[in-house]
Scaffold this motif. Structure first.
Motif, PDB file in Angstrom:
ATOM      1  N   ALA A   1       8.059 -17.000  -2.428  1.00 49.12           N
ATOM      2  CA  ALA A   1       9.285 -17.131  -1.780  1.00 49.12           C
ATOM      3  C   ALA A   1      10.347 -16.450  -2.312  1.00 49.12           C
ATOM      4  N   ASP A   2      10.210 -16.598  -3.668  1.00 47.37           N
ATOM      5  CA  ASP A   2      11.436 -15.857  -4.528  1.00 47.37           C
ATOM      6  C   ASP A   2      10.865 -14.424  -4.785  1.00 47.37           C
ATOM      7  N   PRO A   3      11.831 -13.276  -4.469  1.00 46.93           N
ATOM      8  CA  PRO A   3      11.540 -12.153  -4.852  1.00 46.93           C
ATOM      9  C   PRO A   3      11.434 -11.930  -6.578  1.00 46.93           C
ATOM     10  N   LEU A   4      12.266 -12.701  -7.104  1.00 47.42           N
ATOM     11  CA  LEU A   4      12.306 -12.483  -8.410  1.00 47.42           C
ATOM     12  C   LEU A   4      10.878 -12.679  -9.141  1.00 47.42           C
ATOM     13  N   HIS A   5      10.199 -13.719  -8.188  1.00 47.57           N
ATOM     14  CA  HIS A   5       8.902 -13.976  -9.087  1.00 47.57           C
ATOM     15  C   HIS A   5       7.775 -13.994  -7.795  1.00 47.57           C
ATOM     16  N   PRO A   6       7.247 -12.631  -7.587  1.00 52.54           N
ATOM     17  CA  PRO A   6       6.339 -12.493  -6.470  1.00 52.54           C
ATOM     18  C   PRO A   6       4.933 -12.998  -6.955  1.00 52.54           C
ATOM     19  N   VAL A   7       3.997 -12.931  -6.176  1.00 51.68           N
ATOM     20  CA  VAL A   7       2.578 -13.071  -6.442  1.00 51.68           C
ATOM     21  C   VAL A   7       1.997 -11.662  -7.060  1.00 51.68           C
ATOM     22  N   ALA A   8       1.238 -12.103  -8.171  1.00 49.78           N
ATOM     23  CA  ALA A   8       0.441 -10.691  -8.622  1.00 49.78           C
ATOM     24  C   ALA A   8      -1.098 -10.735  -7.934  1.00 49.78           C
ATOM     25  N   VAL A   9      -1.286  -9.829  -7.200  1.00 50.40           N
ATOM     26  CA  VAL A   9      -2.655  -9.772  -6.868  1.00 50.40           C
ATOM     27  C   VAL A   9      -3.497  -8.515  -7.461  1.00 50.40           C
ATOM     28  N   ASN A  10      -4.319  -9.034  -8.369  1.00 53.26           N
ATOM     29  CA  ASN A  10      -5.113  -8.169  -9.115  1.00 53.26           C
ATOM     30  C   ASN A  10      -6.187  -7.646  -8.450  1.00 53.26           C
ATOM     31  N   ILE A  11      -6.302  -6.371  -7.996  1.00 48.73           N
ATOM     32  CA  ILE A  11      -7.527  -5.992  -7.488  1.00 48.73           C
ATOM     33  C   ILE A  11      -8.322  -5.101  -8.260  1.00 48.73           C
ATOM     34  N   ASP A  12      -9.770  -5.222  -7.989  1.00 46.87           N
ATOM     35  CA  ASP A  12     -10.656  -4.664  -8.873  1.00 46.87           C
ATOM     36  C   ASP A  12     -11.890  -4.236  -7.977  1.00 46.87           C
ATOM     37  N   GLY A  13     -12.772  -3.392  -8.134  1.00 46.46           N
ATOM     38  CA  GLY A  13     -13.890  -2.905  -7.599  1.00 46.46           C
ATOM     39  C   GLY A  13     -13.864  -1.567  -6.904  1.00 46.46           C
ATOM     40  N   SER A  14     -15.117  -0.973  -7.079  1.00 45.15           N
ATOM     41  CA  SER A  14     -15.378   0.559  -6.505  1.00 45.15           C
ATOM     42  C   SER A  14     -14.899   0.401  -4.961  1.00 45.15           C
ATOM     43  N   THR A  15     -15.307  -0.344  -4.093  1.00 47.37           N
ATOM     44  CA  THR A  15     -15.359   0.074  -2.825  1.00 47.37           C
ATOM     45  C   THR A  15     -14.034   0.138  -2.392  1.00 47.37           C
ATOM     46  N   TYR A  16     -13.086  -0.912  -3.256  1.00 46.92           N
ATOM     47  CA  TYR A  16     -11.777  -0.750  -2.771  1.00 46.92           C
ATOM     48  C   TYR A  16     -10.925   0.621  -3.024  1.00 46.92           C
ATOM     49  N   TYR A  17     -11.158   0.860  -4.208  1.00 49.82           N
ATOM     50  CA  TYR A  17     -10.668   1.994  -4.907  1.00 49.82           C
ATOM     51  C   TYR A  17     -11.199   3.433  -4.439  1.00 49.82           C
ATOM     52  N   ARG A  18     -12.520   3.269  -4.145  1.00 49.50           N
ATOM     53  CA  ARG A  18     -13.222   4.796  -4.116  1.00 49.50           C
ATOM     54  C   ARG A  18     -13.542   5.231  -2.551  1.00 49.50           C
ATOM     55  N   THR A  19     -13.427   4.421  -1.832  1.00 48.93           N
ATOM     56  CA  THR A  19     -13.672   4.623  -0.417  1.00 48.93           C
ATOM     57  C   THR A  19     -12.593   5.529   0.190  1.00 48.93           C
ATOM     58  N   ALA A  20     -12.883   6.480   0.447  1.00 51.35           N
ATOM     59  CA  ALA A  20     -11.780   7.321   1.116  1.00 51.35           C
ATOM     60  C   ALA A  20     -11.838   7.350   2.526  1.00 51.35           C
ATOM     61  N   ALA A  21     -12.958   6.995   3.080  1.00 49.92           N
ATOM     62  CA  ALA A  21     -13.013   6.794   4.563  1.00 49.92           C
ATOM     63  C   ALA A  21     -11.809   6.069   5.084  1.00 49.92           C
ATOM     64  N   ALA A  22     -11.509   6.360   6.585  1.00 49.42           N
ATOM     65  CA  ALA A  22     -10.489   5.563   6.933  1.00 49.42           C
ATOM     66  C   ALA A  22      -9.239   5.106   6.098  1.00 49.42           C
ATOM     67  N   SER A  23      -8.800   6.023   5.200  1.00 48.67           N
ATOM     68  CA  SER A  23      -7.827   5.602   4.247  1.00 48.67           C
ATOM     69  C   SER A  23      -7.909   4.345   3.805  1.00 48.67           C
ATOM     70  N   PHE A  24      -8.944   3.877   3.428  1.00 50.68           N
ATOM     71  CA  PHE A  24      -9.293   2.783   3.268  1.00 50.68           C
ATOM     72  C   PHE A  24      -8.249   1.646   2.660  1.00 50.68           C
ATOM     73  N   ALA A  25      -7.965   1.967   1.120  1.00 46.33           N
ATOM     74  CA  ALA A  25      -7.024   1.046   0.432  1.00 46.33           C
ATOM     75  C   ALA A  25      -5.615   0.800   1.198  1.00 46.33           C
ATOM     76  N   SER A  26      -4.977   2.207   1.578  1.00 48.93           N
ATOM     77  CA  SER A  26      -3.690   2.044   2.252  1.00 48.93           C
ATOM     78  C   SER A  26      -3.748   1.283   3.616  1.00 48.93           C
ATOM     79  N   ARG A  27      -4.872   1.372   4.280  1.00 47.14           N
ATOM     80  CA  ARG A  27      -4.971   0.445   5.490  1.00 47.14           C
ATOM     81  C   ARG A  27      -5.197  -0.889   5.103  1.00 47.14           C
ATOM     82  N   VAL A  28      -5.851  -1.407   3.915  1.00 50.04           N
ATOM     83  CA  VAL A  28      -5.623  -2.730   3.452  1.00 50.04           C
ATOM     84  C   VAL A  28      -4.164  -3.078   3.328  1.00 50.04           C
TER      85      VAL A  28
END
Ligand code: BGC
Length: 442
Positions: free
Chosen positions: A369-396
């Motif tokens: 709720a506080d912009p000073l302290h956001p929630v960190a979402v650490n994302i890992d994994g080849s499907t997320y980062y390497r799928t170019a189809a459907a502009s995948f990561a930016s769509r997520v």
């Protein structure tokens, strides 16, 4: 042509317009609550029993093993006084059980063998184990079921930390082992990398061969356990790949029926790398049977082994550069367009599902709720980062903005190189020394 493809997908229950993100989010949240209450048919919601608020000792090396869906990796890891990790003696092997069935003994030997020389040089071991396992308060873990089509059935029900430790002991290097899920490791890696930013909470999300999420939950909400400090908090391994309430199309059901664990992990089978190629192959074959391709292409598609996930994603990104598994097809332009229109929705749907999954965890953390302290979402994994189809990561990311901004939740997506290895090192280094029994604080 386009209308034919769309109509065919709709007739078989795959229509993006029918997916209501808010309704899906509510279902996810309900399943998380039921899992925390102990319902056997809900999300597993496994308490991780690792702490995230202990300082990581500098200049102490820990041996790390990362048993993932595709690879088994080992390394020595240490952190300098600034918290910067140093990885040495890194080696990668095929994950045991992914190239033919193994006995429990052969499986554990295959883990202990490459780990032993590193264990000999360390006081403790962090073991990142990327499968559904019930963690004990002393950080061993009992494998509940395999996913990602690993074949070592006799390992199910055994304690994986003890299994490795016993084989190391025979090799003269008995060491304490901390077992943790890869999403919990990813969460910890986010925490160790984000010291300067002061996040309010942490989420670990993986979308690679498999998929899963971890977040930090208040112990008071983990109602299935009555032995936790009600004022504390703990990382929870959601096992979100087993979410069973996402609507399946006819294709999902047909494809699921071809897997060894039919009926299990249906969500993972709709979004993760181990499965997207197979799902696309099913759609293409059904379309060939329904007469959507020219006869020559239909015949070739029906004879084709299921494409690999990478190949399918590459094809959907650039249908003019057909990768090897599509190379045998001499598609006409119309066939090519048809295949593209039939398979791209797999990725647009997976992006929405992944975003709902992440948003559910961020919302459950109760933070941001506080912009000073956001929630960190650490994302890992080849499907997320390497799928170019459907502009995948930016769509997520777009879906996530829709879902979280309207709730006034501040969050930040981060990436930590080698997150599972770093997180396992943090766990291996911070667990020992002072026992925290059943009431770890976070
Ligand atoms: C496993 C999880 C793991 C995820 C990502 C799933 O198949 O069940 O435990 O976290 O894959 O690797």
């Amino acid at each position: 042509m386009l209308r034919h493809a769309e109509q065919f997908l709709v007739d078989n229950g795959l229509r993006m317009a029918d997916l209501d993100p808010e309704a899906l989010l509510r279902l996810f949240d309900d399943e998380m609550t039921r899992g925390l209450d102990g319902a056997a048919d809900a999300l597993p919601m496994i308490p991780a029993f690792v702490t995230i608020d202990r300082p990581v000792p500098a200049d102490t090396r820990v041996a790390v093993m990362d048993a993932g869906g595709t690879n088994l990796r080992v390394a020595m890891v240490g952190f300098d006084v600034h918290g910067k990790p140093h990885i040495e003696d890194y080696a990668r092997y095929r994950m045991p059980g992914t190239q033919g069935e193994l006995s429990a003994d052969a499986f554990y030997e295959a883990l202990a063998e490459p780990l032993a020389p590193l264990a000999a040089k360390a006081a403790s071991i962090g073991f990142c184990f990327s499968y559904q396992a019930e963690v004990t308060p002393d950080c061993d873990a009992r494998l509940r079921c395999w996913t990602k089509q690993v074949q070592a059935p006799a390992v199910v029900g055994t304690m994986v930390g003890s299994g490795v430790r016993a084989r190391l002991a025979r090799r003269g290097c008995d060491r304490p082992i901390t077992v943790l899920n890869d999403t919990v490791a990813t969460l910890l890696a986010g925490k160790s990398a984000g010291v300067a930013r002061r996040y309010a909470s942490y989420v670990g999300f993986i979308l690679g061969t498999g998929t899963n999420t971890a977040y930090v939950e208040r112990n008071a909400n983990i109602r299935k356990r009555n032995d936790l400090d009600p004022h504390g908090a703990m990382a929870i391994n959601v096992e979100s790949g087993s979410f069973a309430k996402a609507p399946q199309s006819r294709f999902d059901k047909l494809f699921d029926a071809t897997t060894a664990d039919c009926g299990a992990y249906t969500f993972e089978k709709m979004i993760a790398g181990a499965y997207l190629g197979g799902l696309g192959g099913t759609i293409l074959k059904e379309a060939a049977k329904a007469g959507l391709f020219t006869p020559a292409t239909a015949q070739a598609v029906l004879a084709l082994p299921p494409p690999g996930s990478k190949d399918l994603a590459l094809f959907c990104h650039n249908p003019w550069l057909p990768p090897e598994s599509f190379g045998v097809l001499s598609m006409t332009e119309e066939d090519r367009r048809m295949a593209l229109e039939l398979c791209t929705p797999i990725y647009t749907r997976a992006a929405l599902f992944a975003a709902v999954n992440i948003a559910a965890a961020v919302i459950r953390s109760g933070a941001g709720a506080d912009p000073l302290h956001p929630v960190a979402v650490n994302i890992d994994g080849s499907t997320y980062y390497r799928t170019a189809a459907a502009s995948f990561a930016s769509r997520v990311q777009g879906h996530l903005r829709d879902l979280l901004a309207r709730r006034g939740i501040h969050y930040e997506l981060i990436f930590v190189d080698e997150a599972p290895i770093i997180g396992a090192a943090v766990a291996g280094l911070t667990r020992r020394g002072k026992p925290y029994g059943h009431t770890p604080s976070m």
